[in-house]
Enzyme design. Structure first.
Site, short mmCIF file in Angstrom:
data_model
loop_
_atom_site.label_atom_id
_atom_site.label_comp_id
_atom_site.label_asym_id
_atom_site.label_seq_id
_atom_site.Cartn_x
_atom_site.Cartn_y
_atom_site.Cartn_z
N CYS A 13 58.84 46.93 17.87
CA CYS A 13 58.07 48.15 18.10
C CYS A 13 59.03 49.33 18.23
O CYS A 13 60.16 49.18 18.68
CB CYS A 13 57.20 48.02 19.34
SG CYS A 13 58.11 47.73 20.87
N GLN B 7 55.98 55.36 26.79
CA GLN B 7 55.91 53.97 26.34
C GLN B 7 55.45 53.03 27.45
O GLN B 7 54.78 52.03 27.17
CB GLN B 7 57.25 53.52 25.80
CG GLN B 7 57.64 54.20 24.51
CD GLN B 7 58.90 53.62 23.90
OE1 GLN B 7 59.12 52.41 23.89
NE2 GLN B 7 59.75 54.49 23.41
N SER C 293 62.28 45.77 29.14
CA SER C 293 63.65 45.64 28.65
C SER C 293 64.59 46.44 29.53
O SER C 293 64.21 47.44 30.15
CB SER C 293 63.75 46.11 27.21
OG SER C 293 63.32 47.46 27.09
N ARG D 261 70.06 37.46 34.29
CA ARG D 261 69.94 37.09 35.71
C ARG D 261 69.38 35.67 35.79
O ARG D 261 68.17 35.45 35.71
CB ARG D 261 69.05 38.08 36.45
CG ARG D 261 69.58 39.51 36.45
CD ARG D 261 68.79 40.41 37.39
NE ARG D 261 67.41 40.55 36.98
CZ ARG D 261 66.94 41.48 36.14
NH1 ARG D 261 67.79 42.34 35.60
NH2 ARG D 261 65.65 41.55 35.84
N CYS E 237 63.72 52.52 18.17
CA CYS E 237 64.29 51.22 18.58
C CYS E 237 64.64 50.34 17.39
O CYS E 237 65.43 49.41 17.53
CB CYS E 237 63.32 50.49 19.50
SG CYS E 237 62.92 51.39 21.01
N HIS F 15 68.37 46.21 25.99
CA HIS F 15 67.87 46.91 24.79
C HIS F 15 68.69 48.18 24.57
O HIS F 15 68.24 49.29 24.90
CB HIS F 15 66.40 47.22 25.00
CG HIS F 15 65.71 47.87 23.85
ND1 HIS F 15 66.22 47.90 22.57
CD2 HIS F 15 64.51 48.53 23.79
CE1 HIS F 15 65.39 48.55 21.78
NE2 HIS F 15 64.34 48.94 22.49
#
Length: 392
Positions: A378, A151, A247, A210, A92, A348
Site C-alpha cells: 500500500c 494513514q 510498522s 522484539r 511507500c 518500514h
C-alpha cells in the site's frame, strides 16, 4: 526483441530505529546507501562502469536526501562518473517501482544492467517534516475528497470495514516479531543483510525485532489516532491502531542487481529469479491502504495465475489491518503470508521497503524451494504496486 530481466542479487542494511540514538542514525543517508551498493558490486564481482543506470527510491527527498542521493552514494563509493542515476517517489512503494522501471527498461532493450533500490533515513529526515505544507492537497482535491485523513485513520477505517478486531491485530503483530526472530535465529537474514560501518562501530543485526513481544503485551498499548472530533466523525470505528500493530519508523537502505538474462549468463552470474508480471493501480484515497487488493487481482490476471499458485506472499505491514484485510479477500494459506515477519517487526524505511520485501521474498523462496512469489505494498494516496517473480 524482448530481453528477459532477471534478479541476480538483493542486499539490504540492518534496520535501525528511525530516531536519534538508533543504530544507523549517525550515518548520512548517502553513506548508508553507498555501503549497500558497494556490497552488491563487490560480492558479484561487477565492473561498476558496466552499470547502465541507478534507479533509487526515496520518499522524503529533502534535507540530506534532497540531492539525487543515489548519485551521491555512487560517487562517494569512487565509482565511474558516467553512470547516471534517477530518483523515484511512489510513496511507500518507491523502491518496488524502481525495480519495475529497471526490469521494464531491460525488457525494452534500453538497459543491460541496473541497480534498483531505495533509501530512507527517518531519524535524519523525519517523515513529512520537510515535505508537507499546511495545505498539501489544494482546493480542487479537497472539494472532491473533503475531510481527508491520515494513514492511521485509514487503517482504522479498513479494520472497521473488514471487521478486524484489536485482538486479531495484536496477535498478527506478535506473529510478525516471532517469525522475524525465528528467521534471524535460523540464519535466514545473514545473506540479506550487509554490515554497515557507523560512528559507533559495525552493525549487522536488525535493531527493530522484539523477540519477547506477545499479543498480551501489545494489548496494553494505547491507541494512537483517535480524538473526540474523529470519534464523532467516524462512529463505526472501534479505535484499535497502536504503535505495536503499526510498522516501525526506521532507517534503512536496500538494492537489487538486475540484468538481462543474456548479460548474466555472459558474466557468469547465476540469476535467482525472473519477473512474471507487474501492476500498479490507484484506489480510494480515503481508505488509502486498500489498493493492494485490486493490484493483486490485476497482477494475477496478467500472469494467468490464481493465488493458490503463489508460494510466498509479501503484503507490506504498514498497519496490521492491511495484510489482514488482504487475507480476508484472497483467503490464501495464512502460512504463506509474510512468513519471515514484516514491517511491524523489521520496520518500514519508506523508500527502501520495496526492495527489502523483494529480498525477503526471494530468500524465502530459495530457502523453501518455492517457485512463485507475489509482493504488494500500500502507498499513500490510495496506490499500490504488485509484482510476481519466479525463482530460477
Amino acid at each position: 526483441m524482448y530481453n528477459s530481466p532477471v534478479i541476480v542479487d538483493i542486499a539490504r542494511s540492518p534496520m535501525g530505529r528511525g530516531k536519534p540514538g538508533g543504530i544507523l542514525s549517525s550515518v548520512h543517508p548517502a553513506d548508508l546507501l553507498r555501503q549497500v551498493l558497494v556490497a552488491l558490486v563487490e560480492r558479484n564481482r561487477l565492473d561498476p562502469g558496466s552499470v547502465d543506470d541507478l534507479i533509487m527510491g526515496c520518499v522524503s527527498q529533502a534535507g540530506e536526501q534532497a540531492l539525487p542521493v543515489g548519485r551521491t552514494a555512487w560517487l562517494g563509493a569512487g565509482y565511474p562518473t558516467h553512470v547516471p542515476c534517477t530518483m523515484v517517489e511512489r510513496r511507500c512503494g518507491s523502491s518496488q517501482q524502481a525495480v519495475h522501471f529497471a526490469a521494464q527498461g531491460i525488457a525494452a532493450g534500453a538497459y543491460d544492467i541496473v541497480l534498483a533500490g531505495g533509501i530512507e533515513s527517518m531519524s535524519r529526515v523525519p517523515m513529512g517534516s520537510a515535505r508537507m505544507g499546511a495545505d498539501p492537497h489544494g482546493k480542487a482535491y479537497e472539494e472532491r475528497f473533503p475531510g481527508s485523513v491520515g494513514q492511521g485513520v485509514s487503517a482504522e477505517l479498513i479494520a472497521a470495514k473488514w471487521g478486524i478486531t484489536r485482538e486479531e491485530m495484536d496477535e498478527y503483530s506478535a506473529r510478525s516479531h516471532q517469525l522475524a526472530e525465528a528467521t534471524r535465529l535460523a540464519g535466514g537474514l545473514a545473506n540479506e543483510i550487509v554490515p554497515i560501518e557507523t560512528a559507533e562501530g559495525v552493525v549487522s543485526v536488525d535493531e527493530t525485532i522484539r523477540a519477547t513481544t506477545t499479543a498480551e503485551s501489545l494489548g496494553q498499548l494505547k491507541t494512537s489516532f483517535n480524538n473526540d472530533a474523529l470519534k464523532e466523525r467516524f462512529p463505526q470505528i472501534n479505535w484499535s491502531i497502536t504503535a505495536g500493530n503499526s510498522s516501525q519508523i526506521t532507517d534503512g537502505a536496500s538494492a537489487a542487481l538486475l540484468m538481462s538474462e543474456n548479460t548474466a549468463n555472459r558474466l557468469g552470474l547465476q540469476p535467482k529469479a525472473r519477473f512474471v508480471a507487474f501492476d500498479v493501480i490507484g484506489d480510494d484515497p480515503l481508505l488509502m491502504l486498500t489498493a493492494p487488493i485490486p493490484a493483486t487481482e490485476r497482477v494475477l490476471k496478467k500472469a494467468g495465475m490464481t493465488i493458490d499458485a503463489i508460494d510466498h506472499i509479501e503484503v507490506n505491514e504498514a498497519f496490521a489491518p492491511v495484510p489482514l484485510a488482504w487475507q480476508r479477500e484472497f483467503k490464501s494459506d495464512p502460512a504463506r503470508l509474510n512468513p519471515r515477519g514484516g514491517a511491524i517487526a523489521l520496520g518500514h524505511p519508506l523508500g527502501a521497503s520495496g526492495t527489502r520485501l523483494m529480498g525477503s521474498m526471494l530468500n524465502g523462496l530459495i530457502e523453501t524451494g518455492g517457485r512463485y512469489g507475489l509482493q504488494t505494498m500500500c502507498e499513500a494516496g490510495g496506490l499500490a504496486n504488485a509484482t510476481i517473480i519466479e525463482r530460477l
